[in-house]
Design a protein around this motif. Structure first.
Motif, mmCIF file in Angstrom:
data_model
loop_
_atom_site.group_PDB
_atom_site.id
_atom_site.type_symbol
_atom_site.label_atom_id
_atom_site.label_comp_id
_atom_site.label_asym_id
_atom_site.label_seq_id
_atom_site.Cartn_x
_atom_site.Cartn_y
_atom_site.Cartn_z
ATOM 1 N N LEU A 96 0.830 -1.206 0.000
ATOM 2 C CA LEU A 96 0.000 0.000 0.000
ATOM 3 C C LEU A 96 0.863 1.254 0.000
ATOM 4 C CD1 LEU A 96 -2.986 0.835 0.055
ATOM 5 C CD2 LEU A 96 -2.843 0.908 2.556
ATOM 6 N N ALA A 97 2.036 1.179 0.664
ATOM 7 C CA ALA A 97 2.931 2.335 0.714
ATOM 8 C C ALA A 97 3.443 2.693 -0.678
ATOM 9 C CB ALA A 97 4.100 2.055 1.652
ATOM 10 N N VAL A 98 3.825 1.680 -1.468
ATOM 11 C CA VAL A 98 4.300 1.936 -2.833
ATOM 12 C C VAL A 98 3.154 2.463 -3.684
ATOM 13 C CG1 VAL A 98 5.297 0.879 -4.891
ATOM 14 C CG2 VAL A 98 6.095 0.189 -2.625
ATOM 15 N N LEU A 99 1.962 1.962 -3.443
ATOM 16 C CA LEU A 99 0.790 2.426 -4.186
ATOM 17 C C LEU A 99 0.558 3.915 -3.930
ATOM 18 C CD1 LEU A 99 -1.235 1.010 -6.059
ATOM 19 C CD2 LEU A 99 -2.781 0.830 -4.106
ATOM 20 N N PHE A 100 0.698 4.336 -2.680
ATOM 21 C CA PHE A 100 0.568 5.753 -2.352
ATOM 22 C C PHE A 100 1.663 6.573 -3.025
ATOM 23 C CE2 PHE A 100 -2.557 4.840 0.915
ATOM 24 C CZ PHE A 100 -3.252 6.040 1.024
#
Length: 437
Positions: A96-100
């Motif tokens: 999710l962090a990379v997606l953000f």
């Protein structure tokens, strides 16, 4: 105006914005589900949507001023390059962090809309600017017509299976990654086309002045300063309210249709495609003639008035469906949309119409309020107001949707449009009085 063939240049900018929005539109039905696949809640999904606008808020004025000093063409090429990288990162995101992070990079590059608007202002006469900006708005609409449809295509099981048999095993292929890679390829093609045929719209002596050594105000300080300006302040406030209100629909629509009708990415892609068709028709074909007849102020006010009621009516489409004729009895052959969905489409038609009128009219009024050397900065400022609204709007809408009631974001959004009627109505009367005097 230094472009030898303004009509051709306008067509090139139209193509650039259309293809850019096409890549963006591909991911609209995918992003909420992508976030949920990492275990995010609907509220966190709304924050992911808002992160794009947060970075757009920071980048739009910077890119706008940079285009004023260095030229429109370099800024457009830079932003397209960054968008390609963002969509590639989006496709390989393993958390999710990379997606953000990917979403935020895409948002920063999305600040190029201010530059595209300034480019249109450079190559069109003041009297034709509404038509030029309306054509740019049509590129938005067409991007949203074909983008979601392509997203649904690349997320389909048959396409995923076919691509898996072609790409190496180390390339992640899923209903979320494949649309992301498609957006990267489309945006990359757009970059090549822009590099080859897009001319610069500013004369060399207009963007070779030394950079100012004076400290710059922050984005918030600029917005506060603009709000104190009698004319521009009203336009900035209107931009903020329109964007804040409409963000309720943008951020919660897929959640709403999923809860009420069990619709996923494919079904929502169809609904969003219809909205895009309405936007494209209004912005590309109707705004110019309507502006000639009624003027920008009245169109902006009328568009806002339409949205007040229609935005508030969106969550009540199941109840409104009771007043829709039973098409299943009239057309017993083939699939028929539920009555509630038909009612939703009926509501979305004038809502999209009103939003298109308001957005194009406000853009035109902003262009008229700035000098030739300030077009990029002025558009960047108002787009920042919209991005700031779309940053906090989804967060508030998500909180209202999950914490209060599903209908509250839409009703509150409709209510926020009421002050625009007063603000722009007063500004229109002042403009008429000034002209008469």
């Amino acid at each position: 105006m230094t472009v030898e063939n303004p009509r051709r240049a306008l067509g090139v900018v139209f193509l650039i914005v259309f293809v850019d929005l096409l890549g963006f539109g591909i991911l609209i039905p995918v992003i909420p589900l992508y976030a949920l696949s990492f275990g995010a809640t609907e509220f966190v999904g709304s924050l992911l949507i808002a992160s794009y606008s947060a970075m757009q808020f920071l980048a739009a004025p910077l890119l706008g001023r940079l285009s004023d000093s260095r030229g429109r063409r370099p800024v457009l090429l830079l932003s397209l390059t960054g968008s390609v990288l963002a969509w590639l990162l989006f496709g390989v995101a393993g958390s999710l962090a990379v997606l953000f992070a990917a979403r935020m990079l895409a948002g920063a590059m999305g600040g190029n809309i201010a530059t595209a608007q300034a480019y249109i202002a450079d190559i069109t006469a003041a009297d034709d600017r509404a038509k030029g900006l309306g054509l740019l708005g049509a590129a938005f609409g067409l991007g949203f017509v074909f983008g979601p449809a392509l997203g649904g295509f690349f997320a389909s099981e048959s396409v995923i299976t076919a691509v898996r048999g072609v790409l190496p095993a180390f390339v992640p292929v899923s209903e979320f990654s494949l649309p992301s890679f498609a957006a990267a390829v489309i945006t990359g093609t757009n970059l090549v086309v822009a590099f080859l045929i897009l001319p610069e719209s500013r004369p060399p002596d207009a963007h070779e002045t030394p950079a100012s050594t004076e400290p710059r105000e922050s984005r918030v300080q600029q917005l506060l300063s603009a709000l104190r300006s009698p004319g521009l302040g009203t336009l900035v406030a209107s931009f903020f309210l329109v964007s804040f209100a409409f963000s309720a629909l943008e951020s919660q629509f897929i959640f709403l249709t999923n809860d009420q009708y069990g619709y996923g990415a494919t079904e929502n892609a169809v609904l969003l495609t219809y909205v895009g068709v309405v936007l494209a028709v209004v912005q590309g074909g109707l705004v110019g003639p309507l502006t000639d007849r009624f003027g920008e102020y009245r169109l902006a006010v009328g568009g806002a008035a339409i949205q007040v009621l229609t935005l508030a009516a969106v969550p009540f489409s199941p109840q409104l469906g009771a007043f829709v004729p039973d098409l299943g009895a009239l057309l017993p052959v083939g699939p028929v949309l539920p009555a509630g969905v038909l009612a939703l489409l009926v509501v979305m038609t004038p809502l999209s119409f009103g939003n298109a009128l308001t957005n194009v009219s406000l853009n035109t009024l902003v262009s008229r309020s700035a000098t030739d050397d300030e077009q990029g900065g002025a558009f960047g400022l108002t787009q920042s107001a919209g991005s700031l609204a779309r940053t906090f709007g989804p967060a508030l809408a998500g909180g209202l949707y999950t914490g209060v009631a599903f209908w509250t974001p839409f009703v509150v959004g409709g209510a926020l449009l009421v002050p625009i009627l007063v603000l722009l109505g007063r500004l229109d009367r002042e403009a008429v009085t000034s002209t008469a005097g």
